[in-house]
Design an enzyme around this catalytic site. Structure first.
Site, PDB file in Angstrom:
ATOM      1  N   GLY A 189     -44.397  -8.373 -25.573  1.00 54.92           N
ATOM      2  CA  GLY A 189     -44.804  -8.790 -24.228  1.00 54.92           C
ATOM      3  C   GLY A 189     -43.934  -9.845 -23.573  1.00 54.92           C
ATOM      4  O   GLY A 189     -44.280 -10.360 -22.514  1.00 54.92           O
ATOM      5  N   THR A 190     -42.777 -10.162 -24.177  1.00 52.93           N
ATOM      6  CA  THR A 190     -41.928 -11.199 -23.566  1.00 52.93           C
ATOM      7  C   THR A 190     -41.442 -10.776 -22.178  1.00 52.93           C
ATOM      8  O   THR A 190     -41.394 -11.586 -21.254  1.00 52.93           O
ATOM      9  CB  THR A 190     -40.691 -11.518 -24.441  1.00 52.93           C
ATOM     10  OG1 THR A 190     -40.133 -10.296 -24.893  1.00 52.93           O
ATOM     11  CG2 THR A 190     -41.056 -12.368 -25.629  1.00 52.93           C
ATOM     12  N   GLY A 191     -41.078  -9.481 -22.059  1.00 49.78           N
ATOM     13  CA  GLY A 191     -40.554  -8.993 -20.771  1.00 49.78           C
ATOM     14  C   GLY A 191     -41.617  -9.065 -19.692  1.00 49.78           C
ATOM     15  O   GLY A 191     -41.374  -9.523 -18.565  1.00 49.78           O
ATOM     16  N   CYS A 192     -42.841  -8.601 -20.021  1.00 48.15           N
ATOM     17  CA  CYS A 192     -43.961  -8.642 -19.054  1.00 48.15           C
ATOM     18  C   CYS A 192     -44.203 -10.083 -18.617  1.00 48.15           C
ATOM     19  O   CYS A 192     -44.391 -10.372 -17.426  1.00 48.15           O
ATOM     20  CB  CYS A 192     -45.255  -8.141 -19.693  1.00 48.15           C
ATOM     21  SG  CYS A 192     -45.165  -6.483 -20.358  1.00 48.15           S
ATOM     22  N   THR A 252     -42.566 -11.027 -30.627  1.00 47.71           N
ATOM     23  CA  THR A 252     -41.967 -11.051 -29.289  1.00 47.71           C
ATOM     24  C   THR A 252     -42.614 -10.022 -28.369  1.00 47.71           C
ATOM     25  O   THR A 252     -42.075  -9.700 -27.326  1.00 47.71           O
ATOM     26  CB  THR A 252     -40.452 -10.755 -29.370  1.00 47.71           C
ATOM     27  OG1 THR A 252     -40.291  -9.473 -30.009  1.00 47.71           O
ATOM     28  CG2 THR A 252     -39.707 -11.804 -30.170  1.00 47.71           C
ATOM     29  N   LYS A 264     -31.571  -9.952 -18.903  1.00 48.84           N
ATOM     30  CA  LYS A 264     -32.204 -10.580 -20.075  1.00 48.84           C
ATOM     31  C   LYS A 264     -31.427 -10.228 -21.333  1.00 48.84           C
ATOM     32  O   LYS A 264     -31.149  -9.064 -21.599  1.00 48.84           O
ATOM     33  CB  LYS A 264     -33.642 -10.064 -20.221  1.00 48.84           C
ATOM     34  CG  LYS A 264     -34.483 -10.262 -18.968  1.00 48.84           C
ATOM     35  CD  LYS A 264     -35.888  -9.739 -19.137  1.00 48.84           C
ATOM     36  CE  LYS A 264     -35.950  -8.238 -19.302  1.00 48.84           C
ATOM     37  NZ  LYS A 264     -37.347  -7.725 -19.252  1.00 48.84           N
TER      38      LYS A 264
HETATM   39  N1  LIG Z   1     -36.249 -14.101 -30.156  1.00 48.70           N
HETATM   40  C1  LIG Z   1     -36.164 -14.596 -28.927  1.00 48.70           C
HETATM   41  N2  LIG Z   1     -35.961 -15.912 -28.740  1.00 48.70           N
HETATM   42  C2  LIG Z   1     -35.888 -16.451 -27.513  1.00 48.70           C
HETATM   43  N3  LIG Z   1     -36.012 -15.734 -26.399  1.00 48.70           N
HETATM   44  C3  LIG Z   1     -36.223 -14.405 -26.506  1.00 48.70           C
HETATM   45  C4  LIG Z   1     -36.311 -13.763 -27.767  1.00 48.70           C
HETATM   46  N4  LIG Z   1     -36.517 -12.430 -27.560  1.00 48.70           N
HETATM   47  C5  LIG Z   1     -36.578 -12.263 -26.229  1.00 48.70           C
HETATM   48  N5  LIG Z   1     -36.389 -13.439 -25.582  1.00 48.70           N
HETATM   49  C6  LIG Z   1     -36.452 -13.698 -24.152  1.00 48.70           C
HETATM   50  O1  LIG Z   1     -37.606 -13.002 -23.673  1.00 48.70           O
HETATM   51  C7  LIG Z   1     -37.370 -12.480 -22.397  1.00 48.70           C
HETATM   52  C8  LIG Z   1     -37.553 -10.961 -22.401  1.00 48.70           C
HETATM   53  O2  LIG Z   1     -36.401 -10.442 -22.960  1.00 48.70           O
HETATM   54  P1  LIG Z   1     -36.115  -9.011 -23.569  1.00 48.70           P
HETATM   55  O3  LIG Z   1     -36.577  -8.985 -24.973  1.00 48.70           O
HETATM   56  O4  LIG Z   1     -34.682  -8.777 -23.353  1.00 48.70           O
HETATM   57  O5  LIG Z   1     -36.981  -8.043 -22.669  1.00 48.70           O
HETATM   58  P2  LIG Z   1     -38.180  -7.028 -22.986  1.00 48.70           P
HETATM   59  O6  LIG Z   1     -39.288  -7.833 -23.588  1.00 48.70           O
HETATM   60  O7  LIG Z   1     -38.480  -6.488 -21.648  1.00 48.70           O
HETATM   61  O8  LIG Z   1     -37.646  -6.012 -23.936  1.00 48.70           O
HETATM   62  C9  LIG Z   1     -35.976 -12.973 -22.033  1.00 48.70           C
HETATM   63  O9  LIG Z   1     -36.087 -14.232 -21.399  1.00 48.70           O
HETATM   64  C10 LIG Z   1     -35.294 -13.138 -23.371  1.00 48.70           C
HETATM   65  O10 LIG Z   1     -34.200 -14.019 -23.324  1.00 48.70           O
HETATM   66  C1  LIG Z   2     -48.968  -1.729 -20.827  1.00 39.98           C
HETATM   67  C2  LIG Z   2     -47.656  -2.215 -21.333  1.00 39.98           C
HETATM   68  N1  LIG Z   2     -46.719  -2.593 -20.460  1.00 39.98           N
HETATM   69  C3  LIG Z   2     -45.518  -3.031 -20.917  1.00 39.98           C
HETATM   70  C4  LIG Z   2     -45.244  -3.083 -22.251  1.00 39.98           C
HETATM   71  C5  LIG Z   2     -43.918  -3.517 -22.759  1.00 39.98           C
HETATM   72  O1  LIG Z   2     -43.912  -4.864 -22.735  1.00 39.98           O
HETATM   73  P1  LIG Z   2     -42.615  -5.801 -22.805  1.00 39.98           P
HETATM   74  O2  LIG Z   2     -42.889  -7.046 -22.114  1.00 39.98           O
HETATM   75  O3  LIG Z   2     -41.402  -5.045 -22.467  1.00 39.98           O
HETATM   76  O4  LIG Z   2     -42.634  -6.206 -24.242  1.00 39.98           O
HETATM   77  P2  LIG Z   2     -42.314  -5.424 -25.471  1.00 39.98           P
HETATM   78  O5  LIG Z   2     -43.527  -4.612 -25.789  1.00 39.98           O
HETATM   79  O6  LIG Z   2     -41.054  -4.658 -25.185  1.00 39.98           O
HETATM   80  O7  LIG Z   2     -42.084  -6.614 -26.365  1.00 39.98           O
HETATM   81  C6  LIG Z   2     -46.257  -2.700 -23.137  1.00 39.98           C
HETATM   82  N2  LIG Z   2     -46.072  -2.740 -24.458  1.00 39.98           N
HETATM   83  N3  LIG Z   2     -47.454  -2.256 -22.651  1.00 39.98           N
END
Ligand SMILES: Nc1ncnc2c1ncn2[C@@H]1O[C@H](COP(=O)(O)OP(=O)(O)O)[C@@H](O)[C@H]1O
Ligand SMILES: Cc1ncc(COP(=O)(O)OP(=O)(O)O)c(N)n1
Length: 528
Positions: free
Chosen positions: A250-253, A248, A216
């Site tokens: 929770g995007t990863g979850c 953003t 990602k």
């Molecule tokens: N500002 C953004 N615009 C578009 N896609 C995004 C943005 N931020 C994150 N993503 C997408 O959200 C998903 C989670 O990405 P990431 O942020 O790298 O992980 P996490 O939320 O686990 O830290 C990926 O598909 C990434 O490309």
């Molecule tokens: C309970 C819990 N699990 C996971 C996360 C982290 O979520 P993630 O999708 O990586 O999004 P960000 O918080 O990194 O944007 C969380 N906060 N809580």
């Protein structure tokens, strides 16, 4: 970046038993989505999330369940940790006894046939061990592991001494979905700063752990947010546009849960990623309009299902899809300063003068629409709208605008050129879609502004006009007529309508912003 598959083509499961995690070589050469879907189950998949909680609903188990639902799967949830968190940060973590976690896990697996598992926050080495034991006993058909370590607020969600245990769990997964810092921890390197470095780490992890990696690009810098499905011997990149939002959380979850659900439907990871990412991008576009919390807010998981709560409407779907443009318009400098009463008069008058030039052409577009309208009702409505546009609006603007006749600014010309082009080349339906934003966005922004219309506001009479029942009713009919036109249009014409609608929305947004960037000559205030 285009979607690439550099070494081995992405393959669909060869049979209903095949799993998206199987290597491409082991799968039949079935590359198209139709075959993947043919191999897919008709039964609604039952997908379990094993994760921590987020009481504000943006991340963790709550986000996972929303994402499963968005992908049409049946969602279940086992709690690893109760997390007191919101959009601004984590306040505390309560971990239930391991025996209770085991009891939750077995309550599900003793009763329900599980089609896929998504693992999120584990928190401690003990929890990793409990989940590992359960996975080894139950052997769910599909496991997606999001190795959550740190929240977007910067708070840690995994004990330092649990990192080794997490690394040990990776080979039990079919798909692992680390973000850039988590990928570095899993590979023992420094966080990648470029896409090429990240790809190398993902390839190493895929080869060493025998797992498919969802790479990602969210944490990298630049205008793109690209992702990729990385196998030891093949990489499929899925390009993405970076959405300009702080929301953003929770995007990863959400992405990993959507992947688990799509995998459970029988899609390959390569077929699943563009779908999951397309949905998540829409959810990110709509995030600002959600207005949840004061920190890093959640994405709008319901962006594609909201129509269920409203009467079905083509126009409403387009409106929802333009949530990013709407948010940018109402949160832009012009509208916020206008609402606060702090917009300089010269800029307000510049805006009115440009609006007047625009309305001349807009009235022509409405008249063209009347000329080709398919029904008497539509013809009468658009003709009346054209006339009112010239009379009522012009009268109001003339009472505020400066003397003289200014030139059309580039922004004004861009908007009128767009209307002119659609009038000349487009169909009735396309032109209806192109004129609609001027009714709708104006009414939406106008209603916000009307709330700001206090008696002492410098532009109170102008502000009050757009919150009127008459204007609201005109917008309602314009929406209804555009929906009617969409109902008669084929798919290609509807997609041209959507493009014309979005372009007009963007031009409305830019039109609202233009006065704040305009170079103004100092001029005396007009005499009233
Ligand atoms: N500002 C953004 N615009 C578009 N896609 C995004 C943005 N931020 C994150 N993503 C997408 O959200 C998903 C989670 O990405 P990431 O942020 O790298 O992980 P996490 O939320 O686990 O830290 C990926 O598909 C990434 O490309
Ligand atoms: C309970 C819990 N699990 C996971 C996360 C982290 O979520 P993630 O999708 O990586 O999004 P960000 O918080 O990194 O944007 C969380 N906060 N809580």
């Amino acid at each position: 970046m285009s979607q690439t598959n550099e070494t081995t083509p992405a393959a669909a499961p060869a049979s209903a038993d095949a799993r998206p995690g199987d290597t491409p070589q082991a799968l039949a050469r079935e590359t198209d989505l139709a075959r993947a879907l043919a191999a897919a189950t008709d039964r609604v998949p039952r997908v379990l999330s094993i994760a921590g909680t987020d009481p504000t609903g943006g991340a963790g188990l709550q986000a996972d369940l929303k994402s499963f639902a968005a992908m049409g799967a049946y969602g279940m949830g086992v709690v690893t940790a109760l997390v007191a968190q919101n959009t601004q940060g984590v306040r505390g973590v309560h971990t239930p006894p391991q025996s209770f976690l085991e009891e939750q896990l077995c309550s599900v697996s003793d009763d329900v046939e599980i089609d896929a598992v998504k693992i999120g926050m584990l928190g401690s080495a003990d929890t990793v061990e409990t989940v590992r034991r359960w996975l080894s006993d139950v052997r769910p058909p599909l496991v997606v592991f999001d190795p959550v370590m740190v929240a977007s607020s910067g708070d840690r969600l995994l004990d330092d001494d649990a990192e080794a245990a997490v690394r040990g769990l990776v080979p039990l997964a079919d798909l692992v979905t680390p973000n850039i810092p988590e990928l570095a921890v899993l590979t023992g390197g420094a966080p990648a700063r470029t896409w090429a470095e990240a790809r190398r780490q993902a390839e190493d992890l895929a080869a060493s752990a025998g797992v498919v990696v969802l790479l990602k690009g969210g944490h990298l810098e630049g205008e793109d947010a690209n992702d990729a499905v990385v196998r030891a011997d093949a990489i499929t990149e899925v390009p993405g546009e970076r959405i300009d939002t702080k929301n953003t959380h929770g995007t990863g979850c959400s992405l990993s849960s959507a992947m688990a659900a799509l995998g459970a439907w029988g899609l390959t990871w390569e077929d699943a990623l563009p779908r999951a990412k397309g949905w998540l991008t829409d959810a990110l576009r709509a995030a600002d309009a959600l207005n949840v919390g004061r920190g890093h807010g959640p994405v709008d998981h319901g962006v594609r299902t909201r129509h269920l709560a409203r009467p079905s409407s083509w126009a409403r779907e387009q409106w929802d899809a333009c949530a990013d443009v709407r948010a940018a318009s109402s949160q832009g400098r012009f509208v916020t300063r206008l609402a606060a009463g702090t917009l300089e008069r010269a800029r307000f008058e510049w805006y009115l003068a440009q609006d007047l030039l625009y309305l001349d052409e807009y009235a022509r577009a409405l008249a063209s629409l009347a000329a080709v309208a398919p029904t008497r009702r539509a013809q009468a409505f658009w003709a009346r709208a054209s006339q009112e546009c010239l009379e009522v609006e012009a009268a109001l603007h003339l009472s505020h605008a400066r003397e003289g006749s200014p030139e059309a600014a580039p922004m004004t010309r861009a908007y009128t050129d767009h209307l002119l082009a659609v009038s000349a080349r487009g169909s009735y339906a396309e032109l209806a879609a192109a004129v609609l934003p001027c009714f709708w966005l104006y009414q939406a922004v106008g209603e916000e502004l009307a709330e700001a219309a206090r008696p002492e506001h410098p532009y109170v009479d102008w502000l009050a006009t757009y919150g009127t029942d008459e204007f609201r009713e005109s917008t309602r009919v314009a929406i209804e007529l555009t929906d009617e036109a969409a109902g008669h249009a084929g798919p290609e014409e509807r997609s041209r309508m959507a493009a014309a609608f979005r372009r007009s929305m963007e031009l409305e947004r830019d039109f609202f912003d233009a006065p704040c960037d305009a170079l103004l000559e100092p001029q005396p205030l007009p005499q009233r």
